[in-house]
Design an enzyme around this catalytic site. Structure first.
Site, PDB file in Angstrom:
ATOM      1  N   GLY A  81      -0.376   9.014  15.040  1.00 27.45           N
ATOM      2  CA  GLY A  81      -0.763   7.813  14.291  1.00 27.45           C
ATOM      3  C   GLY A  81       0.248   7.528  13.198  1.00 27.45           C
ATOM      4  N   ASN A  82      -0.120   6.711  12.234  1.00 23.55           N
ATOM      5  CA  ASN A  82       0.742   6.474  11.074  1.00 23.55           C
ATOM      6  C   ASN A  82      -0.124   6.161   9.868  1.00 23.55           C
ATOM      7  OD1 ASN A  82       0.436   3.470  10.894  1.00 23.55           O
ATOM      8  ND2 ASN A  82       1.290   3.604  12.962  1.00 23.55           N
ATOM      9  N   TYR A  83       0.510   5.900   8.719  1.00 21.76           N
ATOM     10  CA  TYR A  83      -0.231   5.795   7.461  1.00 21.76           C
ATOM     11  C   TYR A  83      -0.816   4.406   7.185  1.00 21.76           C
ATOM     12  CZ  TYR A  83       1.898  10.285   6.323  1.00 21.76           C
ATOM     13  OH  TYR A  83       2.285  11.589   6.336  1.00 21.76           O
ATOM     14  N   SER A  84      -0.725   3.483   8.122  1.00 21.55           N
ATOM     15  CA  SER A  84      -1.219   2.132   7.814  1.00 21.55           C
ATOM     16  C   SER A  84      -2.726   2.154   7.533  1.00 21.55           C
ATOM     17  CB  SER A  84      -0.914   1.187   8.975  1.00 21.55           C
ATOM     18  OG  SER A  84      -1.524  -0.063   8.731  1.00 21.55           O
ATOM     19  N   ALA A 105       1.034  -1.616  12.373  1.00 20.92           N
ATOM     20  CA  ALA A 105       2.084  -0.608  12.537  1.00 20.92           C
ATOM     21  C   ALA A 105       1.836   0.038  13.907  1.00 20.92           C
ATOM     22  CB  ALA A 105       2.001   0.417  11.423  1.00 20.92           C
TER      23      ALA A 105
END
Ligand code: PMT
Length: 409
Positions: free
Chosen positions: A217-220, A285
């Site tokens: 995943g990512n930090y969005s 993102a």
């Protein structure tokens, strides 16, 4: 300074609560009320007990042609002032000047006076014009309270720099009455400029499954995309909000939210929804890669050795929509960079056939993932580049949507 309003009629018949608190800038509230009334607005003043030390209710009731409300009930005849009715009556609430104390109470729900109870009951947009000494304004406590109010969807009308009541010079002077009236004017003028438009907005991260318990995943957080959705909806658009996994809620009735998890799911919904829209803003993102195969069972730690995860590319949603875009459709992308920002953003603008791209860089304080603010540069397909200062994501969304509205005209 005199500001011409966008449309003379915008404030006509608008019902506006003007909240006044205990600051030397309270005298400016008289000019605000006079300006609003001149433009045809109906004004109801609510003043805190310390506000009355700075400006008299007689002045305010004369200017607004309405009795000024300060107490929960009248000492004279016991009449109850209903903050709930007042909160529902208003088309907008403006707190000007807003002291550090009132800002703190608003952000924490300390309902110990009529102004705060009215604020807590108010369903209409709330505008807050802080006024205080420079160090009080800069203090993390004040800044955190303002961030919290922004996160509630309130609009902060930033104070300006100049000489303060303390004779110190710095940021903390309440914005001038003409500018505050102009802010309300532009708000009402822009309220319906996206009416009959349908806009697709992607937001948040994507999760790419490794196995039933793990993902890439990512930090969005979704904050930027949700702010865009709220602004477009407030301005009259029907919004399809295509969101990855986030812990946010979208409250506006014009927003139809579709939750997805992976880039592939987001791609499928985006491709099928785009043809019926006037524009898309791609703020998500999206993971560029996903595991070649997601394990059906939890991957066990077998030994101390290394594990290799083979990744394959996801489809590029922005580039696909860019390829299918019709002449009357507009496409807005984002570029999240860490270095060589302008060159990378320009390359994405061209490669994905976007009308404009919103560059935000992780090298800038207050920009990018998770925070409530952003600092953007817009590059458009005519070669124009426009930089903006750090603003709340909500205000950034207004700037982006202003640009989109110009293109859709
Ligand atoms: O959600 P927040 O915490 O508020 O953070 C906001 C944000 C930083 C996520 C947002 O402002 C932002 O920059 N979003 C785009 C992030 C990104 O993926 O940028 P990119 O430079 O990798 O992608 C360029 C553009 O192509 C983006 O519009 C992206 O949505 C799109 N894209 C990317 C890959 C892909 N497979 N499909 C796409 O459509």
């Amino acid at each position: 300074m005199h500001i011409n309003c966008i449309n003379k009629e915008m404030l006509k018949d608008k019902k506006i609560i003007v909240g006044i608190t205990g600051s030397i800038a309270a005298y400016k509230a008289a000019y605000i009320i006079r300006g609003l009334v001149k433009k045809g607005a109906e004004v109801q003043v609510v003043i805190t007990p310390s506000g009355k030390e700075f400006i008299t209710p007689l002045t305010l009731s004369t200017l607004s042609s309405n009795p000024v409300i300060s107490e929960f009930f009248s000492n004279r005849d016991g009449t109850w002032n209903s903050h709930v009715d007042l909160g529902l009556w208003a088309d907008a609430m403006l707190v000007a000047p807003a002291t550090a104390s009132t800002i703190g109470k608003m952000s924490n729900g300390v309902a110990d006076n009529m102004l705060i109870t009215t604020y807590l009951s108010c369903k209409a947009p709330v505008f807050i014009a802080p006024a205080m000494d420079l160090d009080m304004f800069a203090h993390p406590a004040t800044q955190q309270n303002l961030d919290k109010l922004r996160s509630f969807g309130n609009y902060i009308i930033e104070p300006t720099e100049g000489e303060l009541a303390s004779h110190l010079v710095g940021k903390g002077r309440m914005e001038e009455p003409d500018m505050i009236i102009h802010r309300l004017d532009t708000f009402f003028a822009s309220q319906n400029d996206l009416q009959k438009k349908k806009i697709l907005i992607t937001a948040g991260p994507t999760y790419e499954k490794i196995d039933p318990v793990r993902f890439i995943g990512n930090y969005s957080s979704g904050k930027m995309g949700f702010a865009l959705a709220e602004v477009c909806a407030q301005r009259g658009a029907d919004v399809i909000l295509l969101s990855g996994p986030v812990a946010l809620t979208a409250s506006h009735p014009n927003i139809r939210r579709i939750n997805v998890e992976s880039a592939e799911e987001m791609y499928q919904v985006a491709i099928s929804s785009f043809p019926e829209t006037d524009a898309a803003i791609l703020c998500a993102a999206v993971a560029d890669y996903r595991p070649a195969a997601a394990s059906l069972e939890k991957i066990k730690r077998e030994s101390e050795g290394e594990v290799t995860l083979r990744l394959i590319p996801n489809k590029d949603i922005a580039a696909s929509l860019g390829a299918m875009k019709k002449e009357n459709q507009k496409l807005v992308g984002f570029a999240l960079e860490t270095n060589n920002e302008l060159a990378y953003a320009k390359a994405k603008l061209e490669k994905k056939n976007l009308d404009f791209i919103v560059l935000n860089s992780l090298s800038e304080p207050g920009a990018g993932f998770r925070v409530d603010t952003n600092k953007i540069t817009i590059l458009d397909n005519t070669g124009r580049t426009t930089g903006y200062p750090v603003k709340s994501k909500q205000e950034v969304a207004l700037d982006i949507v202003d640009k989109l509205v110009d293109l859709l005209k």
